[in-house]
Design an enzyme around this catalytic site. Structure first.
Site, PDB file in Angstrom:
ATOM      1  N   GLY A  52     -22.787  33.760 -21.532  1.00 26.73           N
ATOM      2  CA  GLY A  52     -24.075  33.593 -20.886  1.00 26.73           C
ATOM      3  C   GLY A  52     -24.674  32.208 -20.834  1.00 26.73           C
ATOM      4  O   GLY A  52     -25.676  31.996 -20.139  1.00 26.73           O
TER       5      GLY A  52
ATOM      6  N   GLU B 196     -17.724  35.127 -25.733  1.00 20.10           N
ATOM      7  CA  GLU B 196     -17.160  35.536 -24.437  1.00 20.10           C
ATOM      8  C   GLU B 196     -17.709  34.674 -23.306  1.00 20.10           C
ATOM      9  O   GLU B 196     -18.371  35.182 -22.400  1.00 20.10           O
ATOM     10  CB  GLU B 196     -17.532  36.994 -24.159  1.00 20.10           C
ATOM     11  CG  GLU B 196     -17.081  37.992 -25.196  1.00 20.10           C
ATOM     12  CD  GLU B 196     -17.682  39.384 -24.961  1.00 20.10           C
ATOM     13  OE1 GLU B 196     -18.671  39.505 -24.199  1.00 20.10           O
ATOM     14  OE2 GLU B 196     -17.161  40.340 -25.533  1.00 20.10           O
TER      15      GLU B 196
ATOM     16  N   ARG C 134     -18.916  31.625 -17.185  1.00 22.72           N
ATOM     17  CA  ARG C 134     -19.456  30.601 -16.287  1.00 22.72           C
ATOM     18  C   ARG C 134     -19.362  29.186 -16.868  1.00 22.72           C
ATOM     19  O   ARG C 134     -18.979  28.245 -16.169  1.00 22.72           O
ATOM     20  CB  ARG C 134     -20.928  30.930 -15.996  1.00 22.72           C
ATOM     21  CG  ARG C 134     -21.555  30.069 -14.917  1.00 22.72           C
ATOM     22  CD  ARG C 134     -23.066  30.339 -14.841  1.00 22.72           C
ATOM     23  NE  ARG C 134     -23.416  31.733 -14.739  1.00 22.72           N
ATOM     24  CZ  ARG C 134     -23.596  32.403 -13.611  1.00 22.72           C
ATOM     25  NH1 ARG C 134     -23.494  31.771 -12.456  1.00 22.72           N
ATOM     26  NH2 ARG C 134     -23.911  33.678 -13.621  1.00 22.72           N
TER      27      ARG C 134
ATOM     28  N   ARG D  38     -22.703  33.995  -3.756  1.00 24.10           N
ATOM     29  CA  ARG D  38     -23.881  33.788  -4.624  1.00 24.10           C
ATOM     30  C   ARG D  38     -25.162  33.424  -3.878  1.00 24.10           C
ATOM     31  O   ARG D  38     -26.220  33.948  -4.217  1.00 24.10           O
ATOM     32  CB  ARG D  38     -23.568  32.753  -5.713  1.00 24.10           C
ATOM     33  CG  ARG D  38     -22.426  33.207  -6.660  1.00 24.10           C
ATOM     34  CD  ARG D  38     -22.212  32.264  -7.842  1.00 24.10           C
ATOM     35  NE  ARG D  38     -23.323  32.342  -8.757  1.00 24.10           N
ATOM     36  CZ  ARG D  38     -24.320  31.473  -8.797  1.00 24.10           C
ATOM     37  NH1 ARG D  38     -24.337  30.424  -8.000  1.00 24.10           N
ATOM     38  NH2 ARG D  38     -25.301  31.651  -9.640  1.00 24.10           N
TER      39      ARG D  38
ATOM     40  N   CYS E 205     -21.915  37.456  10.821  1.00 21.31           N
ATOM     41  CA  CYS E 205     -22.971  37.973  11.688  1.00 21.31           C
ATOM     42  C   CYS E 205     -24.095  38.626  10.913  1.00 21.31           C
ATOM     43  O   CYS E 205     -24.378  39.814  11.090  1.00 21.31           O
ATOM     44  CB  CYS E 205     -22.365  38.937  12.692  1.00 21.31           C
ATOM     45  SG  CYS E 205     -21.081  38.122  13.646  1.00 21.31           S
ATOM     46  N   GLU E 206     -24.696  37.897  10.005  1.00 18.97           N
ATOM     47  CA  GLU E 206     -25.988  38.298   9.447  1.00 18.97           C
ATOM     48  C   GLU E 206     -26.693  37.066   8.906  1.00 18.97           C
ATOM     49  O   GLU E 206     -26.054  36.103   8.476  1.00 18.97           O
ATOM     50  CB  GLU E 206     -25.854  39.409   8.397  1.00 18.97           C
ATOM     51  CG  GLU E 206     -24.901  39.185   7.272  1.00 18.97           C
ATOM     52  CD  GLU E 206     -24.983  40.354   6.276  1.00 18.97           C
ATOM     53  OE1 GLU E 206     -25.952  40.374   5.514  1.00 18.97           O
ATOM     54  OE2 GLU E 206     -24.087  41.218   6.288  1.00 18.97           O
TER      55      GLU E 206
ATOM     56  N   TYR F 253     -17.698  32.918 -10.516  1.00 16.51           N
ATOM     57  CA  TYR F 253     -18.306  33.915  -9.629  1.00 16.51           C
ATOM     58  C   TYR F 253     -18.252  33.458  -8.172  1.00 16.51           C
ATOM     59  O   TYR F 253     -19.164  33.703  -7.391  1.00 16.51           O
ATOM     60  CB  TYR F 253     -19.742  34.243 -10.090  1.00 16.51           C
ATOM     61  CG  TYR F 253     -19.768  34.669 -11.545  1.00 16.51           C
ATOM     62  CD1 TYR F 253     -19.252  35.911 -11.914  1.00 16.51           C
ATOM     63  CD2 TYR F 253     -20.226  33.817 -12.544  1.00 16.51           C
ATOM     64  CE1 TYR F 253     -19.211  36.295 -13.244  1.00 16.51           C
ATOM     65  CE2 TYR F 253     -20.190  34.193 -13.888  1.00 16.51           C
ATOM     66  CZ  TYR F 253     -19.682  35.427 -14.225  1.00 16.51           C
ATOM     67  OH  TYR F 253     -19.642  35.807 -15.541  1.00 16.51           O
TER      68      TYR F 253
HETATM   69  C1  LIG Z   1     -20.165  38.620 -17.704  1.00 15.18           C
HETATM   70  C2  LIG Z   1     -19.896  38.786 -19.109  1.00 15.18           C
HETATM   71  C3  LIG Z   1     -19.606  37.675 -19.912  1.00 15.18           C
HETATM   72  C4  LIG Z   1     -19.574  36.266 -19.388  1.00 15.18           C
HETATM   73  O1  LIG Z   1     -20.826  35.795 -19.007  1.00 15.18           O
HETATM   74  P1  LIG Z   1     -21.013  34.274 -18.549  1.00 15.18           P
HETATM   75  O2  LIG Z   1     -22.440  34.180 -18.179  1.00 15.18           O
HETATM   76  O3  LIG Z   1     -20.125  34.066 -17.387  1.00 15.18           O
HETATM   77  O4  LIG Z   1     -20.666  33.404 -19.698  1.00 15.18           O
HETATM   78  C5  LIG Z   1     -19.346  37.893 -21.250  1.00 15.18           C
HETATM   79  N1  LIG Z   1     -19.362  39.143 -21.783  1.00 15.18           N
HETATM   80  C6  LIG Z   1     -19.630  40.229 -21.043  1.00 15.18           C
HETATM   81  C7  LIG Z   1     -19.629  41.565 -21.684  1.00 15.18           C
HETATM   82  C8  LIG Z   1     -19.900  40.097 -19.694  1.00 15.18           C
HETATM   83  O5  LIG Z   1     -20.178  41.170 -18.966  1.00 15.18           O
END
Ligand SMILES: *Cc1c(COP(=O)(O)O)cnc(C)c1O
Length: 431
Positions: free
Chosen positions: A245, A279, A282, A318, A350-351, A379
């Site tokens: 995140g 995890e 991004r 996005r 076309c939008e 993404y």
């Molecule tokens: C999407 C997601 C991530 C990665 O999030 P980022 O913002 O891309 O770092 C990690 N863990 C889970 C469970 C996710 O769904």
């Protein structure tokens, strides 16, 4: 103020925008437009920076495939020592195919099917992050059928607002993710009682593109309280998965640095004696990639000039989906700082949602010019579709002066081949 690509891997040299040491114009001449381009040095720099910030902690970095699941990108992270966070059976198969050791894969996601759980257990992955008590029951049943013990973590919804875009906030009470925090103890007790389950700890992921550490501090603090409560009730808690995140710069945002993020981790959960998992998605790939497109037309719109490019919302969703901002820069460096013109940049679909930028201050563009969209590594390609029967764009990986096409351009024939006209449909008249 005009845009710049917020990445050290995409800079002007000799008057042209380069990916590392390679002019993007040269790649465009070989593979055509639009195309995605990733920098291997950028991927490695991002991974190493997080790894360095977490040094001294018992940390495993599991790259979140959903940000960019190209096999070459996964393999690059695997080569750096990363594990993988997967959210579907498809991503699990990708991680294994790219060489991520099964013992470094975690499986998250709110709706795992029985087949996906079976695949995960058969593959011997490290752990499943369960998101409901019903899922615990199913994992237990599948594990019993396979004669194995499944290591599970409970994904907790801490009810913390990540203060990011509504559609990528995942840790508020009203969001669909995780087990409500006040159910932690009963859910953990249930996991401990069910046959063939080994509950190992807790997990959370509160959202994506976080620009402040405060939500992390709050959420990790709540997680630590839960660990203490579980231990007081006699449960073993040996691992914590803290999710991903951390945000990136698209325009002028100042996301938290990994060092400061790691300091919050140390403060809140560092003293619990748990193995820690991360995890990130991004922040590993976002600024290591661009999307390159060509200007098809320049026309006088009702309000201002409109540049129609050959990339569209099917390639980069996005802006249409989240109102997201991506820097747009000309690949040929403008000479003598020309006066910028407020220009709309749109795709051919076309939008009206197929609009990348409104009234963006850009050097004057002309048909045939190449432009690059910044921060498109995460993404981007993974969300592409074939809307308007536009085959998804190819992907290229650059390292120094080398590049390779790591996903070929699909063709309309590929799209048509996957479909069928039933023989009981009346043939067109006159056929
Ligand atoms: C999407 C997601 C991530 C990665 O999030 P980022 O913002 O891309 O770092 C990690 N863990 C889970 C469970 C996710 O769904």
């Amino acid at each position: 103020m005009t845009d710049r690509v917020p990445s050290p891997d995409f800079t002007y040299a000799g008057g042209t925008l380069c990916a590392e040491a390679l002019p993007l114009s040269g790649i465009a001449a070989e593979v055509g437009t639009p195309f995605y381009c990733y920098s291997l040095a950028g991927l490695a720099r991002n991974y190493r920076a997080l790894e360095a910030a977490l040094a001294g902690l018992p940390a495993t970095i599991c790259y979140a495939l959903k940000a960019n699941s190209n096999q070459a990108v996964i393999a690059a992270f695997a080569g750096l020592g990363a594990g993988a966070d997967v959210v579907s059976g498809g991503e699990l198969r990708r991680a294994l195919a790219a060489g991520v050791p099964a013992g470094r894969i975690v499986f998250s996601g709110v709706g795992k099917t029985q087949e996906e759980i079976a695949l995960a257990l058969r593959s011997g992955i490290h752990q499943l992050n369960a998101e409901s008590e019903a899922e615990l029951d199913l994992i237990s049943a599948v594990a019993a059928g396979a004669g194995v013990t499944a290591r599970v973590s409970l994904r907790i919804n801490p009810d913390v607002d990540a203060r990011t875009h509504d559609k990528i906030s995942t840790g508020r009470k009203q969001d669909k993710f995780g087990i409500a925090i006040d159910r932690t103890l009963p859910a953990y007790a249930r996991a401990a009682e069910l046959p063939n389950l080994a509950p190992s700890g807790l997990a959370m992921h509160i959202g994506s593109q976080l620009l402040s550490l405060a939500p992390y501090r709050a959420a990790f603090g709540r997680l630590a309280e839960q660990v203490r409560a579980l231990r007081a009730a006699g449960h073993d808690v040996i691992s914590l998965d803290l999710g991903g995140g951390v945000g990136i710069t698209y325009r002028d945002e100042a996301p938290p640095g990994f060092e400061d993020y790691a300091a919050v981790v140390r403060e809140t959960v560092g003293g619990l004696g748990c193995d820690l998992m991360f995890e990130p998605g991004r922040s590993m790939v976002g600024n290591a990639g661009v999307l390159v497109a060509r200007v098809l037309y320049l026309k006088d719109g009702g309000l201002r000039p409109v540049a129609v490019v050959d990339a569209a919302m099917n390639d980069l969703a996005r802006p249409a989906m989240y109102g997201a901002y991506h820097a747009i820069v000309p690949v040929t460096q403008p000479q003598n700082s020309p006066d910028c013109v407020e220009t709309d940049v749109v795709g051919p679909i076309c939008e009206s949602g197929d609009t990348f930028a409104v009234a963006r201050s850009l050097p004057p563009l002309a048909p045939g010019d190449l432009v690059a969209f910044g921060s498109a590594g995460a993404y981007g390609s993974v969300m592409s579709s074939a809307y308007n029967s536009r085959p998804p764009a190819p992907e290229v990986l650059v390292s120094g002066e080398r590049f390779a096409v790591v996903r070929a351009r699909q063709t309309v024939d590929d799209l048509i081949r996957q479909e069928a006209v039933p023989d009981w449909l009346e043939p067109p008249e006159g056929a």
